[in-house]
Design a protein around this motif. Structure first.
Motif, mmCIF file in Angstrom:
data_model
loop_
_atom_site.group_PDB
_atom_site.id
_atom_site.type_symbol
_atom_site.label_atom_id
_atom_site.label_comp_id
_atom_site.label_asym_id
_atom_site.label_seq_id
_atom_site.Cartn_x
_atom_site.Cartn_y
_atom_site.Cartn_z
ATOM 1 N N VAL A 47 0.723 -1.329 -0.015
ATOM 2 C CA VAL A 47 0.071 0.144 -0.011
ATOM 3 C C VAL A 47 0.917 1.107 -0.109
ATOM 4 O O VAL A 47 0.615 2.306 -0.733
ATOM 5 C CB VAL A 47 -0.771 -0.062 1.126
ATOM 6 C CG1 VAL A 47 -1.762 1.101 1.188
ATOM 7 C CG2 VAL A 47 -2.190 -1.270 1.085
ATOM 8 N N GLN A 48 2.001 1.054 0.882
ATOM 9 C CA GLN A 48 2.873 2.350 0.900
ATOM 10 C C GLN A 48 3.504 2.500 -0.608
ATOM 11 O O GLN A 48 3.712 3.767 -0.884
ATOM 12 C CB GLN A 48 3.898 2.312 1.747
ATOM 13 C CG GLN A 48 4.564 3.621 2.203
ATOM 14 C CD GLN A 48 3.509 4.782 2.377
ATOM 15 O OE1 GLN A 48 2.701 4.655 3.479
ATOM 16 N NE2 GLN A 48 3.849 5.830 1.774
ATOM 17 N N ALA A 49 3.829 1.689 -1.026
ATOM 18 C CA ALA A 49 4.622 1.849 -2.442
ATOM 19 C C ALA A 49 3.528 2.304 -3.505
ATOM 20 O O ALA A 49 3.897 3.219 -4.216
ATOM 21 C CB ALA A 49 4.910 0.568 -3.166
ATOM 22 N N LEU A 50 2.282 2.106 -3.330
ATOM 23 C CA LEU A 50 1.152 2.450 -4.335
ATOM 24 C C LEU A 50 1.154 3.782 -3.868
ATOM 25 O O LEU A 50 0.828 4.882 -5.091
ATOM 26 C CB LEU A 50 -0.013 1.673 -4.318
ATOM 27 C CG LEU A 50 -0.121 0.022 -4.711
ATOM 28 C CD1 LEU A 50 -1.329 -0.820 -4.522
ATOM 29 C CD2 LEU A 50 0.387 0.222 -6.116
ATOM 30 N N LYS A 51 0.958 4.094 -2.802
ATOM 31 C CA LYS A 51 0.488 5.570 -2.318
ATOM 32 C C LYS A 51 2.023 6.398 -2.836
ATOM 33 O O LYS A 51 1.629 7.623 -3.298
ATOM 34 C CB LYS A 51 0.313 5.651 -0.852
ATOM 35 C CG LYS A 51 -1.041 5.042 -0.518
ATOM 36 C CD LYS A 51 -0.988 5.349 1.151
ATOM 37 C CE LYS A 51 -2.577 5.073 1.478
ATOM 38 N NZ LYS A 51 -2.600 5.246 2.844
ATOM 39 N N ASP A 52 3.102 6.099 -2.492
ATOM 40 C CA ASP A 52 4.285 6.693 -2.711
ATOM 41 C C ASP A 52 4.370 7.026 -4.358
ATOM 42 O O ASP A 52 4.672 8.143 -4.816
ATOM 43 C CB ASP A 52 5.568 6.205 -2.409
ATOM 44 C CG ASP A 52 5.625 6.147 -1.113
ATOM 45 O OD1 ASP A 52 4.909 6.825 -0.096
ATOM 46 O OD2 ASP A 52 6.525 5.026 -0.592
ATOM 47 N N ALA A 53 3.820 5.921 -5.224
ATOM 48 C CA ALA A 53 3.928 6.140 -6.754
ATOM 49 C C ALA A 53 2.803 7.104 -7.084
ATOM 50 O O ALA A 53 2.550 7.451 -8.363
ATOM 51 C CB ALA A 53 3.786 4.941 -7.423
ATOM 52 N N ARG A 54 1.846 7.370 -5.971
ATOM 53 C CA ARG A 54 0.404 7.969 -6.448
ATOM 54 C C ARG A 54 -0.495 7.247 -7.568
ATOM 55 O O ARG A 54 -0.895 8.038 -8.368
ATOM 56 C CB ARG A 54 0.913 9.570 -6.919
ATOM 57 C CG ARG A 54 1.536 10.255 -5.634
ATOM 58 C CD ARG A 54 1.632 11.749 -5.615
ATOM 59 N NE ARG A 54 0.377 12.461 -6.136
ATOM 60 C CZ ARG A 54 -0.426 12.984 -5.390
ATOM 61 N NH1 ARG A 54 -0.311 12.836 -3.872
ATOM 62 N NH2 ARG A 54 -1.536 13.579 -5.670
#
Length: 103
Positions: A47-54
């Motif tokens: 989830v954090q990777a997806l959020k970081d990539a927006r």
């Protein structure tokens, strides 16, 4: 440097451009799903990777753009059927953003 999307857009109409870009976007998301399956990250890391990539914002912008385009193309902006389409597309964008906030 010219991208393939720019080359396609210059030679094709908007409908043809979408016909090329939409499957490419779906393929990119499928590659991302495969990477998640093969990876060792936990739910928080994914989830954090997806959020970081927006990813959420990029996906929501597709629906925002569609909503704007439908409204711009409308002969009568007060037509209830047009408004319903615009509201549904805009609502989808909001739901995507909300989903990522919830995660």
């Amino acid at each position: 440097m010219e991208t393939s999307a720019e080359r396609t857009g210059a030679a094709a109409g908007a409908g043809e451009e979408l016909a090329v870009l939409a499957p490419a976007a779906a393929a990119a998301l499928n590659l991302l799903a495969d990477a998640v399956r093969r990876g060792r990250a936990d739910q928080d890391g994914i989830v954090q990777a997806l959020k970081d990539a927006r990813v959420d914002e990029a996906f929501a912008r597709v629906f925002d753009a569609a909503s704007e385009r439908v409204m711009e193309a409308a002969d009568d902006p007060y037509d209830i059927d047009v408004r319903l389409d615009v509201d549904n597309l805009s609502g989808a964008a909001t739901d995507i953003r909300r989903t990522f906030d919830w995660l």
